[in-house]
Design a protein around this motif. Sequence first.
Motif, short mmCIF file in Angstrom:
data_model
loop_
_atom_site.label_atom_id
_atom_site.label_comp_id
_atom_site.label_asym_id
_atom_site.label_seq_id
_atom_site.Cartn_x
_atom_site.Cartn_y
_atom_site.Cartn_z
N ARG A 127 -14.39 -0.77 -4.76
CA ARG A 127 -13.41 -1.65 -4.12
C ARG A 127 -14.08 -2.49 -3.04
NH1 ARG A 127 -8.34 2.23 -2.45
NH2 ARG A 127 -7.00 1.80 -4.23
N ILE A 128 -13.61 -3.72 -2.92
CA ILE A 128 -14.01 -4.57 -1.81
C ILE A 128 -12.76 -5.32 -1.36
CG2 ILE A 128 -14.72 -6.45 -3.37
CD1 ILE A 128 -16.85 -7.16 -1.25
N GLY A 129 -12.54 -5.38 -0.04
CA GLY A 129 -11.32 -6.02 0.42
C GLY A 129 -11.24 -6.10 1.93
N GLY A 130 -10.07 -6.46 2.42
CA GLY A 130 -9.86 -6.60 3.85
C GLY A 130 -8.38 -6.50 4.19
N PHE A 131 -8.10 -6.19 5.46
CA PHE A 131 -6.73 -6.02 5.92
C PHE A 131 -6.51 -6.74 7.25
CE2 PHE A 131 -6.08 -3.00 2.69
CZ PHE A 131 -4.76 -2.57 2.70
N PHE A 132 -5.29 -7.22 7.43
CA PHE A 132 -4.81 -7.62 8.75
C PHE A 132 -4.20 -6.38 9.39
CE2 PHE A 132 -0.95 -8.53 11.20
CZ PHE A 132 -1.52 -9.18 12.30
N LEU A 133 -4.64 -6.06 10.62
CA LEU A 133 -4.18 -4.87 11.32
C LEU A 133 -3.42 -5.26 12.58
CD1 LEU A 133 -7.49 -2.80 10.99
CD2 LEU A 133 -5.47 -2.69 9.52
N GLN A 157 -1.28 -4.30 -0.51
CA GLN A 157 -0.45 -3.35 0.23
C GLN A 157 0.14 -4.03 1.46
OE1 GLN A 157 -1.79 0.23 2.67
NE2 GLN A 157 -0.97 1.27 0.86
N ALA A 158 1.39 -3.71 1.76
CA ALA A 158 2.08 -4.23 2.93
C ALA A 158 2.86 -3.10 3.58
CB ALA A 158 3.03 -5.36 2.54
N CYS A 159 2.93 -3.11 4.91
CA CYS A 159 3.68 -2.07 5.59
C CYS A 159 4.30 -2.59 6.86
CB CYS A 159 2.80 -0.86 5.88
SG CYS A 159 2.25 -0.71 7.57
N LEU A 160 5.35 -1.91 7.30
CA LEU A 160 5.98 -2.15 8.59
C LEU A 160 5.89 -0.86 9.39
CD1 LEU A 160 9.18 -4.16 7.58
CD2 LEU A 160 7.08 -5.06 8.62
N GLN A 161 5.18 -0.93 10.50
CA GLN A 161 5.04 0.23 11.37
C GLN A 161 6.28 0.35 12.23
OE1 GLN A 161 1.53 0.03 13.75
NE2 GLN A 161 1.76 2.07 14.61
N ASN A 162 6.92 1.52 12.16
CA ASN A 162 8.21 1.73 12.84
C ASN A 162 9.24 0.68 12.42
OD1 ASN A 162 8.06 4.13 14.27
ND2 ASN A 162 7.02 3.17 16.01
N GLY A 163 9.08 0.17 11.21
CA GLY A 163 10.05 -0.77 10.66
C GLY A 163 10.00 -2.16 11.22
N LYS A 164 8.93 -2.51 11.99
CA LYS A 164 8.91 -3.84 12.61
C LYS A 164 7.55 -4.51 12.67
CE LYS A 164 8.65 -1.75 17.21
NZ LYS A 164 9.23 -1.70 18.58
N ASP A 165 6.46 -3.76 12.82
CA ASP A 165 5.14 -4.37 13.02
C ASP A 165 4.37 -4.40 11.71
OD1 ASP A 165 5.46 -4.69 15.87
OD2 ASP A 165 5.21 -2.53 16.04
N PHE A 166 4.06 -5.61 11.23
CA PHE A 166 3.45 -5.78 9.92
C PHE A 166 1.93 -5.60 9.93
CE2 PHE A 166 1.07 -8.69 7.17
CZ PHE A 166 1.39 -8.13 5.93
N SER A 167 1.43 -4.88 8.93
CA SER A 167 0.01 -4.84 8.59
C SER A 167 -0.09 -4.92 7.08
CB SER A 167 -0.65 -3.56 9.09
OG SER A 167 -0.70 -3.51 10.49
N GLY A 168 -1.17 -5.49 6.57
CA GLY A 168 -1.30 -5.57 5.13
C GLY A 168 -2.63 -6.14 4.71
N GLY A 169 -2.92 -6.00 3.43
CA GLY A 169 -4.21 -6.49 2.96
C GLY A 169 -4.31 -6.56 1.46
N ILE A 170 -5.50 -6.88 1.01
CA ILE A 170 -5.77 -7.10 -0.40
C ILE A 170 -7.18 -6.62 -0.72
CG2 ILE A 170 -6.59 -9.46 0.08
CD1 ILE A 170 -5.46 -10.28 -2.63
N MET A 171 -7.36 -6.11 -1.93
CA MET A 171 -8.70 -5.69 -2.34
C MET A 171 -8.88 -5.90 -3.84
SD MET A 171 -8.51 -1.50 -2.22
CE MET A 171 -7.45 -1.36 -0.78
N LEU A 172 -10.13 -6.11 -4.20
CA LEU A 172 -10.53 -6.23 -5.59
C LEU A 172 -11.06 -4.88 -6.04
CD1 LEU A 172 -11.06 -8.18 -8.03
CD2 LEU A 172 -13.36 -8.46 -7.07
N GLN A 173 -10.58 -4.39 -7.18
CA GLN A 173 -10.99 -3.07 -7.67
C GLN A 173 -11.57 -3.22 -9.07
OE1 GLN A 173 -8.49 0.46 -6.97
NE2 GLN A 173 -8.34 0.69 -9.19
N VAL A 174 -12.77 -2.69 -9.27
CA VAL A 174 -13.43 -2.82 -10.58
C VAL A 174 -13.94 -1.45 -11.03
CG1 VAL A 174 -14.11 -5.20 -10.21
CG2 VAL A 174 -15.65 -3.39 -9.48
#
Length: 251
Positions: free
Chosen positions: A44-50, A232-249
């Motif tokens: 896997r190779i990818g990155g996330f916004f935290l 993947q996307a998530c809401l921490q405590n239902g309000k704070d967004f984090s998410g990202g994308i990755m390539l899987q081979v």
Amino acid sequence: MNKWCVFLYLFMFCCLTGYSQEYIGTSGLIHVPSAEMLPAGIARIGGFFLNKEFMPDKMAFRENPSDEGVKYHTFNHFLSIAPFSWIEIAYTCTFEKGHKNNDKNKPVGYYYKDRFFSVKLCPLKEGKYYPAIAIGANDPLRHYNDHSNDYKYFMNFYVAASKHFLMHGNEFGVHLAYRYYPSIYNRKWQGVVGGMTYRPSFAHNLRGIVEYTGNDINIGVDCYLWKLLFLQACLQNGKDFSGGIMLQVQL
């Protein structure tokens, strides 16, 4: 009708944006580890916004050493591999804020990186009557006797158990873990943590997640597209967004 609207919203949210152990490239939930493992030979190779609330309390920008500091949003990128079905290894870089060249007369930006390795082992695979068991560590090579804890942003050790159940083609997962953080700046996530996952019968590439991190309750969705792209996307405590994308081979 309302059910389908909720599902459509979550699916679109996931695909437009893309936390776990997934945010460092290894398998897991959102911020909580699990005993699920990647298939052998997966890279896997990818990155996330935290989101800043996703980050350790110590990882804050300080004008002066005595400052309390201000937490900030950041990004990471990673490379991971599962050479066998019982082991995963990842290398993660997280961007840090600071003055360029440590010169306070220069602008503040993402000029620095925190780098660390992660490893996850599965000594017991899931059976009909018992869960899978995994043990792992993030940043285990960090100097353990660094009593200042200044750079143990992501250092932790854990043991996790996962069990899945099928009902009318739908898959439900129950996950429980215990983790230890040496740094006091991450202690809010220490102790017993866990969560549940759900894969609907009509879309096994889609997963819904609810987890308790020891401090937060997170909700999220992730999906595989064309067996190649993971979001993947998530809401921490239902309000704070984090998410990202990755390539899987498959190697």
